[in-house]
Design a protein around this motif. Structure first.
Motif, PDB file in Angstrom:
ATOM      1  N   ASP A 255      -5.389  35.113  16.401  1.00 38.24           N
ATOM      2  CA  ASP A 255      -6.695  35.206  17.047  1.00 38.24           C
ATOM      3  C   ASP A 255      -7.182  36.637  17.159  1.00 38.24           C
ATOM      4  OD1 ASP A 255      -4.670  35.721  18.847  1.00 38.24           O
ATOM      5  OD2 ASP A 255      -5.701  34.844  20.570  1.00 38.24           O
ATOM      6  N   VAL A 256      -6.268  37.611  17.306  1.00 40.07           N
ATOM      7  CA  VAL A 256      -6.687  39.008  17.454  1.00 40.07           C
ATOM      8  C   VAL A 256      -6.341  39.847  16.224  1.00 40.07           C
ATOM      9  CG1 VAL A 256      -6.539  38.951  19.964  1.00 40.07           C
ATOM     10  CG2 VAL A 256      -4.521  39.603  18.635  1.00 40.07           C
ATOM     11  N   LYS A 257      -5.703  39.220  15.222  1.00 37.39           N
ATOM     12  CA  LYS A 257      -5.332  39.897  13.970  1.00 37.39           C
ATOM     13  C   LYS A 257      -4.419  41.098  14.213  1.00 37.39           C
ATOM     14  CE  LYS A 257      -8.019  36.988  11.894  1.00 37.39           C
ATOM     15  NZ  LYS A 257      -7.427  35.781  11.305  1.00 37.39           N
ATOM     16  N   ALA A 258      -3.613  41.042  15.265  1.00 37.83           N
ATOM     17  CA  ALA A 258      -2.654  42.110  15.537  1.00 37.83           C
ATOM     18  C   ALA A 258      -1.394  41.858  14.716  1.00 37.83           C
ATOM     19  CB  ALA A 258      -2.324  42.160  17.021  1.00 37.83           C
ATOM     20  N   THR A 259      -0.905  42.899  14.052  1.00 39.68           N
ATOM     21  CA  THR A 259       0.228  42.759  13.147  1.00 39.68           C
ATOM     22  C   THR A 259       1.395  43.620  13.615  1.00 39.68           C
ATOM     23  OG1 THR A 259      -1.259  42.362  11.278  1.00 39.68           O
ATOM     24  CG2 THR A 259       1.009  43.001  10.771  1.00 39.68           C
ATOM     25  N   SER A 260       2.590  43.022  13.642  1.00 39.29           N
ATOM     26  CA  SER A 260       3.823  43.752  13.929  1.00 39.29           C
ATOM     27  C   SER A 260       4.726  43.654  12.710  1.00 39.29           C
ATOM     28  CB  SER A 260       4.538  43.159  15.151  1.00 39.29           C
ATOM     29  OG  SER A 260       3.734  43.234  16.304  1.00 39.29           O
ATOM     30  N   ARG A 261       5.358  44.767  12.345  1.00 36.20           N
ATOM     31  CA  ARG A 261       6.200  44.799  11.146  1.00 36.20           C
ATOM     32  C   ARG A 261       7.599  45.286  11.507  1.00 36.20           C
ATOM     33  NH1 ARG A 261       1.095  46.623   9.593  1.00 36.20           N
ATOM     34  NH2 ARG A 261       0.098  45.333   7.971  1.00 36.20           N
ATOM     35  N   PHE A 262       8.603  44.719  10.836  1.00 35.68           N
ATOM     36  CA  PHE A 262       9.986  45.048  11.096  1.00 35.68           C
ATOM     37  C   PHE A 262      10.732  45.144   9.768  1.00 35.68           C
ATOM     38  CE2 PHE A 262       8.218  42.303  14.337  1.00 35.68           C
ATOM     39  CZ  PHE A 262       8.508  42.967  15.525  1.00 35.68           C
ATOM     40  N   SER A 263      11.713  46.037   9.702  1.00 33.78           N
ATOM     41  CA  SER A 263      12.610  46.140   8.553  1.00 33.78           C
ATOM     42  C   SER A 263      14.026  45.995   9.079  1.00 33.78           C
ATOM     43  CB  SER A 263      12.439  47.493   7.839  1.00 33.78           C
ATOM     44  OG  SER A 263      11.154  47.601   7.273  1.00 33.78           O
ATOM     45  N   ARG A 264      14.718  44.901   8.672  1.00 36.00           N
ATOM     46  CA  ARG A 264      15.988  44.561   9.270  1.00 36.00           C
ATOM     47  C   ARG A 264      16.915  43.938   8.229  1.00 36.00           C
ATOM     48  NH1 ARG A 264      15.709  44.401  14.823  1.00 36.00           N
ATOM     49  NH2 ARG A 264      17.232  42.725  14.999  1.00 36.00           N
ATOM     50  N   ALA A 265      18.077  43.467   8.684  1.00 39.00           N
ATOM     51  CA  ALA A 265      19.079  42.877   7.794  1.00 39.00           C
ATOM     52  C   ALA A 265      19.395  41.455   8.234  1.00 39.00           C
ATOM     53  CB  ALA A 265      20.363  43.712   7.796  1.00 39.00           C
ATOM     54  N   LEU A 266      19.671  40.589   7.244  1.00 38.73           N
ATOM     55  CA  LEU A 266      20.074  39.220   7.531  1.00 38.73           C
ATOM     56  C   LEU A 266      21.487  39.186   8.100  1.00 38.73           C
ATOM     57  CD1 LEU A 266      18.866  37.416   4.279  1.00 38.73           C
ATOM     58  CD2 LEU A 266      17.661  37.536   6.474  1.00 38.73           C
ATOM     59  N   ALA A 267      21.802  38.085   8.764  1.00 38.01           N
ATOM     60  CA  ALA A 267      23.170  37.853   9.209  1.00 38.01           C
ATOM     61  C   ALA A 267      23.955  37.175   8.086  1.00 38.01           C
ATOM     62  CB  ALA A 267      23.175  36.964  10.450  1.00 38.01           C
ATOM     63  N   GLY A 268      25.259  37.436   8.033  1.00 44.19           N
ATOM     64  CA  GLY A 268      26.113  36.733   7.091  1.00 44.19           C
ATOM     65  C   GLY A 268      25.808  37.046   5.645  1.00 44.19           C
ATOM     66  N   SER A 269      26.231  36.146   4.773  1.00 47.15           N
ATOM     67  CA  SER A 269      26.041  36.326   3.338  1.00 47.15           C
ATOM     68  C   SER A 269      25.792  34.971   2.707  1.00 47.15           C
ATOM     69  CB  SER A 269      27.280  36.991   2.723  1.00 47.15           C
ATOM     70  OG  SER A 269      28.428  36.176   2.930  1.00 47.15           O
ATOM     71  N   GLY A 270      25.523  34.984   1.420  1.00 47.90           N
ATOM     72  CA  GLY A 270      25.320  33.741   0.689  1.00 47.90           C
ATOM     73  C   GLY A 270      23.887  33.500   0.291  1.00 47.90           C
ATOM     74  N   GLY A 271      22.937  34.146   0.962  1.00 44.06           N
ATOM     75  CA  GLY A 271      21.540  34.009   0.602  1.00 44.06           C
ATOM     76  C   GLY A 271      20.862  32.829   1.272  1.00 44.06           C
TER      77      GLY A 271
END
Length: 520
Positions: A195-211
């Motif tokens: 509704d307000v077009k506010a954007t939050s961005r994050f750069s992080r890592a997944l948990a575990g493995s396997g995809g």
């Protein structure tokens, strides 16, 4: 979330002697038909109600910003009732593991969530989908909302399996959530408040493995009853091409700084002449970063705050960056000129530190950045954290929001000790008991009446009574030096907003009563 201490009011009566939905709709019937997913879904009603249905904004007015298509539809879940109820839809990515360069997108919207309940989605390795409790088996990423919270959370490898507060405030108008794989284990996340077009961005890592191989969309006992607790999902997709190996493809065409095409590459914005090579793959896409003859288009200035909320009377650091047409961003090479664009901000320093004013409810605000001839405004929400700190209404033990609702802002008649309608009940008492402070016919009262021919019982009445207040009838046999005690043997009835407590065992011929009212 607002926290409030209990309010207590003693009112003396001195001298009184002695949504059920039966069918499950398959998730194969609207814009989010999930063509790239294999399907399984489960509902555990556990003595209550849980399941799925196709919602539209006409029949389901709680559906807000994520409705789509000519019929304004979205896929919905419900889970409410006397026990712990769940509804979970499992989908498997039929093209295999989500790889670098691909983006998983989902539109997500939730209403109220009861304490202990939650809703959201998990991206998982594998496809365990037997029962609802499998929703987080193999979880590598989770985005959700917990009952009793005011912001959305993430669970991933960076958080160590714990909930990470995104700072994105709860909204009933929906979110667009896009997770893009940047390597086998790392990802970037973009959360847009629609509704307000506010954007939050994050750069992080997944948990575990396997995809990431599957998604689970879940509603775990939102349990507020009716449509208010429904959870909606829409427009789930996987986009982008896998980052397959790239090869140098020679081209003898000379663009001379103009746009060119060739058999391998559909369109190239080139700036060098003569034979040259560009990176391409079978899907005819070009990576811009770090390669010659590929141009960026400047998109503008972006002001931002992370998270886009600030508690009242606290600060939030603001920032600004240049944005390009490939959505890369770079910090501006200087200090923007900051100013208040609107809302309850007390000041913004030259370095972009915004100070929030006191508020009586969560309130939108804006901060304007001007740099290099460009302007942008970042939207903030000033969060109300103290119910009794709003300027002239502060510290009088009355809810500021109630005072503003009843009197407006900065009215001396609104203070807790004032009695503007002269009915003998000050504003503090009117707020606690739920009566109107400027109506002398609206006040709390308690009285008693003996029961004819029954000397050991008496009826105590009080009016008005509400379900969101607590009431306790107290008694004492002597007003001098005695401790008030609760009536322990009684019956309770209610009619027309008047409650009747019958004391079933009066120990002496003379008793005094009062009613204690508390507000949660």
């Amino acid at each position: 979330m607002r926290t409030r201490k209990s309010g207590v009011m003693d009112c003396w009566s001195v001298g009184v002697p002695g949504r059920i939905r039966a069918s499950l709709v398959p998730l194969l019937s609207l814009v989010l038909a999930f063509p790239v997913f294999a399907a399984h879904q489960a509902a555990d009603d556990n003595g209550g109600w849980a399941g799925f249905f196709v919602a539209n904004s006409v029949a389901n007015p709680s559906l807000g910003g994520i409705a789509s298509g000519p019929s304004n539809r979205a896929w919905a879940t419900y889970a409410n009732g006397p026990n712990f109820n769940q509804a979970v839809a499992f989908r498997e990515l039929t093209d295999g593991v989500l790889v670098s360069g691909q983006t998983f997108t989902v539109y997500f919207e939730n209403g109220d969530v009861a304490a202990g309940g939650s809703c959201g989605f998990c991206l998982r390795t594998g496809f365990v989908a037997g029962v609802c409790d499998d929703y987080n088996v193999g979880r590598q990423f989770e985005f959700g909302f917990m009952g009793g919270s005011s912001t959305y959370f993430i669970v991933d490898g960076t958080s160590g399996g714990d909930q990470f507060d995104t700072g994105v405030g709860w909204t009933t108008n929906g979110l667009k959530i896009a997770l893009t794989m940047t390597s086998a284990v790392n990802y970037s996340l973009e959360v847009v408040v629609l509704d307000v077009k506010a954007t939050s961005r994050f750069s992080r890592a997944l948990a575990g493995s396997g995809g990431i191989r599957s998604v689970a969309l879940y509603n775990r006992n939102t349990d507020v009853g009716g449509e208010a607790g429904d959870v909606y999902f829409n427009l789930v997709s996987v986009t982008g091409d896998p980052a397959s190996p790239y090869a140098l493809v020679p081209s003898a065409q000379d663009g001379g700084g103009r746009r060119i095409t060739n058999a391998s590459l559909q369109v190239v914005d080139a700036s060098v002449g003569g034979p040259f090579g560009l990176l391409t793959n079978a899907q005819v896409h070009v990576l811009k970063s770090g390669y010659p003859a590929q141009l960026y288009e400047f998109a503008g200035l972006q002001a931002y705050a992370s998270p886009p909320t600030v508690p009242e009377a606290n600060t939030r650091q603001l920032g600004a960056r240049w944005i390009y047409d490939d959505w890369t961003g770079y910090a501006v090479d200087g200090t923007p000129n900051w100013s208040i664009a609107g809302g309850p901000l007390a000041s913004i320093s030259g370095g972009g530190l915004a100070l929030a004013s006191n508020v009586y409810q969560d309130t939108a605000a804006g901060a304007r950045a001007v740099f290099g001839g460009y302007t942008d405004v970042v939207s903030l929400v000033v969060v109300n954290t103290n119910w009794d700190d709003y300027y002239a209404y502060a510290d009088d033990e009355v809810d500021d929001a109630w005072q503003v609702d009843q009197f407006g802002e900065n009215d001396p008649n609104a203070l807790g000790d004032e009695d503007p309608d002269t009915d003998g009940r000050n504003n503090r008492m009117e707020w606690i008991t739920g009566t109107l402070p400027e109506d002398d016919t609206s006040f709390f009262a308690a009285w008693g009446r003996r029961i004819q021919n029954v000397s050991t019982q008496i009826d105590i009445y009080y009016h008005p009574s509400f379900v969101d207040r607590n009431y306790e009838v107290l008694r004492v046999s002597n007003l001098t030096g005695m401790v008030w005690g609760a009536v322990s043997e009684y019956s309770l009835s209610e009619s027309g907003g008047t409650s009747t407590v019958r004391d079933l065992n009066i120990p002496t011929d003379q008793m005094y009563y009062r009613v204690k009212v508390t507000r949660p």
